[in-house]
Design an enzyme around this catalytic site. Structure first.
Site, PDB file in Angstrom:
ATOM      1  N   ASP A   1     -39.451  -3.594   3.473  1.00  0.00           N
ATOM      2  CA  ASP A   1     -40.819  -3.455   3.960  1.00  0.00           C
ATOM      3  C   ASP A   1     -40.901  -2.334   4.989  1.00  0.00           C
ATOM      4  O   ASP A   1     -40.206  -2.357   6.007  1.00  0.00           O
ATOM      5  CB  ASP A   1     -41.283  -4.775   4.584  1.00  0.00           C
ATOM      6  CG  ASP A   1     -42.719  -4.725   5.067  1.00  0.00           C
ATOM      7  OD1 ASP A   1     -43.613  -5.136   4.307  1.00  0.00           O
ATOM      8  OD2 ASP A   1     -42.946  -4.280   6.213  1.00  0.00           O
TER       9      ASP A   1
ATOM     10  N   LYS B   1     -47.632   0.460   3.734  1.00  0.00           N
ATOM     11  CA  LYS B   1     -48.963   0.057   4.176  1.00  0.00           C
ATOM     12  C   LYS B   1     -49.777   1.277   4.585  1.00  0.00           C
ATOM     13  O   LYS B   1     -49.230   2.222   5.167  1.00  0.00           O
ATOM     14  CB  LYS B   1     -48.857  -0.915   5.365  1.00  0.00           C
ATOM     15  CG  LYS B   1     -47.884  -2.064   5.159  1.00  0.00           C
ATOM     16  CD  LYS B   1     -47.752  -2.911   6.406  1.00  0.00           C
ATOM     17  CE  LYS B   1     -46.570  -3.861   6.306  1.00  0.00           C
ATOM     18  NZ  LYS B   1     -45.280  -3.189   6.519  1.00  0.00           N
TER      19      LYS B   1
ATOM     20  N   HIS C   1     -53.003  -2.006   6.222  1.00  0.00           N
ATOM     21  CA  HIS C   1     -52.207  -2.512   7.337  1.00  0.00           C
ATOM     22  C   HIS C   1     -53.018  -3.357   8.316  1.00  0.00           C
ATOM     23  O   HIS C   1     -52.577  -4.431   8.739  1.00  0.00           O
ATOM     24  CB  HIS C   1     -51.563  -1.340   8.078  1.00  0.00           C
ATOM     25  CG  HIS C   1     -50.335  -1.699   8.837  1.00  0.00           C
ATOM     26  ND1 HIS C   1     -49.328  -0.789   9.108  1.00  0.00           N
ATOM     27  CD2 HIS C   1     -49.929  -2.862   9.402  1.00  0.00           C
ATOM     28  CE1 HIS C   1     -48.370  -1.393   9.783  1.00  0.00           C
ATOM     29  NE2 HIS C   1     -48.714  -2.648   9.986  1.00  0.00           N
TER      30      HIS C   1
END
Length: 273
Positions: free
Chosen positions: A44, A74, A107
């Protein structure tokens, strides 16, 4: 590695290696390499983390085939709106050195410059994610830090439904209403900062005893808590030993009684979301 199926049919590993604040080139690259060597297959990152190129380098150096890695990024706060978001997705792909992302998220729902028009801003940014999805640049799309009011605004406008909501979740920060609404909409819950309670819990003899009961560390209990609650914890470290320890959580399960103890535990820290 254990995985669950998202509502779009894709599989996502139930434990992720997070890279927030990993901007030191050697530490970031080595951390990704160590995580993949330990068995992680879920990485991530985010445009905001300013480390996508380092994450991509770590993935390549690991020797693990790209198709075995579930990779998330993101949309940065300054890339809200349709065209800006589209361009930023291409920039992420270039920085990461890949031609697709497994998951791309918005995000944050309310960002600087869009405090008044965040509702339309989120809809247009989501349109960009849908466009990238249809083009094959992004295989799944989702959200991060969206609460009930943000979900209520966006969901009716989604042609392609979000598969994930990544929010802060750990004992003491349960976000019950957001979790319920996300699940009702079919989203999986990803838990960021799942180890936040660790310093406080180390001073709690009853929780030390709980960890001893399972012959595990409190950090491992916290990660197992997330998984047993049905969340996908994202844990970060730059220590190879700690990365390995955090992965060793698939050989035990918390009892319902102990889950309740952790549900009722009182968090004393700050919450900045």
């Amino acid at each position: 590695m254990n995985s669950i199926q998202l509502i779009d049919g894709k599989e996502i590993p139930v434990l992720g290696y997070g890279t927030w604040r990993n901007t030191d080139p050697k530490e970031c690259v080595d951390g990704v390499v160590a995580a993949l060597a330990a068995g992680y297959r879920h990485i991530d990152t985010a445009q905001m983390y300013d480390n996508e190129a380092l994450v991509g380098e770590g993935m390549r150096l690991s020797g693990v085939p790209r198709e075995e890695i579930f990779l998330t990024s993101k949309i940065n706060n300054n890339n809200h709106a349709y065209e800006d978001a589209l361009q930023s997705i291409d920039a992420s792909l270039e920085a990461l050195g890949t031609d697709y992302l497994d998951l791309m998220l918005i995000h944050w729902p309310v960002v600087q410059g869009h405090e008044e028009d965040w509702r339309e801003s989120n809809i247009q940014t989501w349109r960009a994610l849908e466009t990238a999805y249809k083009a094959g640049k992004v295989r799944s799309i989702g959200l991060s830090n969206f609460k009930v009011e943000h979900l209520e605004n966006l969901l009716p406008h989604c042609e392609i439904k979000p598969v994930v909501n990544q929010i802060r979740l750990h004992p003491g920060v349960l976000q019950t209403e957001t979790v319920a609404m996300s699940r009702e909409a079919g989203m999986a819950l990803e838990a960021w900062s799942p180890l936040s309670p660790l310093p406080q819990m180390l001073e709690d003899s009853s929780l030390v005893a709980l960890a001893d009961k399972y012959s595990k560390s409190i950090a491992q209990v916290l990660l197992r808590y997330s998984i047993d609650k049905g969340y996908i914890p994202l844990t970060k470290s730059v220590s190879a030993a700690r990365i390995q320890e955090n992965f060793e959580i698939f050989d035990f399960k918390l009892s319902e009684e102990d889950l309740t103890v952790l549900d009722n535990w009182q968090w004393q820290g700050d919450v900045f979301f």
